[in-house]
Design a protein around this motif. Structure first.
Motif, PDB file in Angstrom:
ATOM      1  N   ARG A   1      23.540  38.035  67.536  1.00 29.95           N
ATOM      2  CA  ARG A   1      24.200  36.762  67.197  1.00 29.95           C
ATOM      3  C   ARG A   1      23.519  36.082  66.035  1.00 29.95           C
ATOM      4  NH1 ARG A   1      22.834  32.354  71.329  1.00 29.95           N
ATOM      5  NH2 ARG A   1      20.901  32.604  70.138  1.00 29.95           N
ATOM      6  N   ASP A   2      22.187  36.017  66.081  1.00 26.93           N
ATOM      7  CA  ASP A   2      21.446  35.279  65.075  1.00 26.93           C
ATOM      8  C   ASP A   2      21.404  35.982  63.739  1.00 26.93           C
ATOM      9  OD1 ASP A   2      20.987  33.429  67.041  1.00 26.93           O
ATOM     10  OD2 ASP A   2      18.924  34.043  67.445  1.00 26.93           O
TER      11      ASP A   2
ATOM     12  N   GLN B   1      25.431  34.317  61.819  1.00 25.46           N
ATOM     13  CA  GLN B   1      24.880  33.076  61.286  1.00 25.46           C
ATOM     14  C   GLN B   1      25.241  32.910  59.821  1.00 25.46           C
ATOM     15  OE1 GLN B   1      23.395  30.688  63.086  1.00 25.46           O
ATOM     16  NE2 GLN B   1      23.782  31.936  64.883  1.00 25.46           N
TER      17      GLN B   1
END
Length: 392
Positions: free
Chosen positions: A387-388, A392
């Protein structure tokens, strides 16, 4: 020396292709492998003792078709799970379902369909053995896009009638690999009606049927029997690899009408490798036990809850109905997998490696496949890094 040309246009196989993409790059963190669907939950607790008790059986040739005890256990499981009646002469044990998915085409695909080259229909993306089976029997593989627009299952109604008239076999995976979509009863009824109308067989790859959230997926044979369809119309394929966390056991089965199974058994008698006797004996015990399956399914549900919490805000994220994969949208699957590995050590699979280009379109190119097979701690760490990094 001449070599066959029928496989000349195959792309590099999935796993060598992935190694070619990632192995020359150092991981950017401690590696977390989320590529292959290799179940890591506990095996059935009675397995080791049961296998030890059967060791002497390795000294004898195994039953080609499946030992009576195994076929009876599978028949009981099909009755419990789907409410269908299947006799021993309608089942054959398999060395894992990949063998069966391939050899069933070898045994059942005609050389000619309605005076023309036969067609084998395949979802796209798909388990790659489907395409190799089609090429091996001289059929024309026709790839049907399984995208969000089609509910991540192929739209057989969109296939032209002249192609359906040439179709000998239609492969379908439900729950789907990689998307986790589940064919409904109406979907199966429609496909079976098409198969009856245009006279083709359905090869239903149901290996992920026991990993689901909520309601258990309906099965192809279950619907076919309820419809009163020709018993030779559907061939189902199941495995202990996913259901029972026994990928290394290489134990599965196919079931269909007695004529189909007789033809598959006849080919096995000449060219196949039957399942070793001790593995057949142990497999019978595993098919008869549901407690370990229920426990494993609960663990997957917990991991999907983790995925929903971490990735639920991602545009285009879909929480799958079944199976143990996430099919995550990205601008470019190869680039996302490479970036994720190089920056974090999380290893994922580009969706394009599970698909084919058709008219310049590869339905897997904008996705990565992520397997939730490892421990919950690895799943949480891996998805957080993903996710990061990617979103992002």
């Amino acid at each position: 020396m001449e070599y066959p040309k029928r496989f000349a246009n195959l792309p590099v196989a999935t796993w060598p292709r992935l190694r070619g993409l990632l192995d020359a790059v150092q991981p950017g963190g401690d590696p977390i492998n989320m590529t292959i669907g290799d179940p890591k939950h506990a095996m059935p607790p009675f397995l080791a003792e049961a296998m030890t008790a059967q060791m002497a059986g390795f000294g004898s040739y195994p039953n080609n078709d499946g030992a009576p005890a195994l076929l009876d256990a599978i028949s009981r499981w099909l009755a419990r799970r789907y409410g269908v009646t299947v006799t021993a002469n309608e089942i054959m044990s398999l060395n894992g379902t990949r063998e069966g998915l391939y050899n069933a085409s070898m045994a059942l695909c005609p050389e000619v369909k309605n005076g023309q080259r036969p067609v084998i229909l395949t979802p796209n993306p798909f388990y790659q053995v489907y395409a190799v089976a089609a090429l091996s029997v001289g059929a024309e593989p026709v790839y049907l896009p399984a995208t969000a627009d089609t509910g991540h299952l192929p739209d057989f109604d969109a296939v032209p009638a002249d192609v359906l008239d040439r179709t000998a076999i239609a492969y379908i995976c439900s729950p789907a690999n990689p998307q986790g979509a589940v064919a409904t009863e109406d979907y199966w009824r429609n496909l079976i009606a098409l198969a009856e109308k245009h006279d083709f067989k359905i090869f239903a790859d149901e290996c992920y049927s026991e990993i689901y959230r909520g309601r258990a997926p309906v099965g192809a044979l279950q619907v076919a029997q309820a419809m009163g369809a020709d018993p030779e119309r559907v061939v189902i394929f199941h495995s202990l690899s996913k259901r029972s966390n026994l990928a290394g056991l290489r134990s599965g089965f196919c079931a269909s009408g007695p004529k189909n199974i007789a033809a598959i058994r006849a080919l096995r008698a000449y060219a196949g490798a039957p399942l070793p006797g001790p593995i057949q004996a142990v497999s019978a015990l595993v098919w008869d036990d549901e407690d370990h399956v229920t426990a494993s399914r609960a663990l997957y549900a917990e991991k999907f809850d983790i995925a929903d919490r971490i990735l639920g805000h991602v545009p285009g994220y879909t929480s799958p109905e079944a199976g143990f994969f996430l099919w995550l949208p990205v601008p470019d699957g190869e680039q996302a997998a490479l970036t994720l590995w190089a920056k974090t050590g999380v290893r994922t699979l580009p969706g394009a490696y599970l698909s084919r280009d058709v008219s310049g379109f590869n339905p897997g190119a904008g996705f990565i496949r992520v397997a939730l097979c490892g421990p919950k701690s690895d799943v949480e760490r891996g998805l957080t890094r993903l996710r990061d990094t990617v979103y992002q």
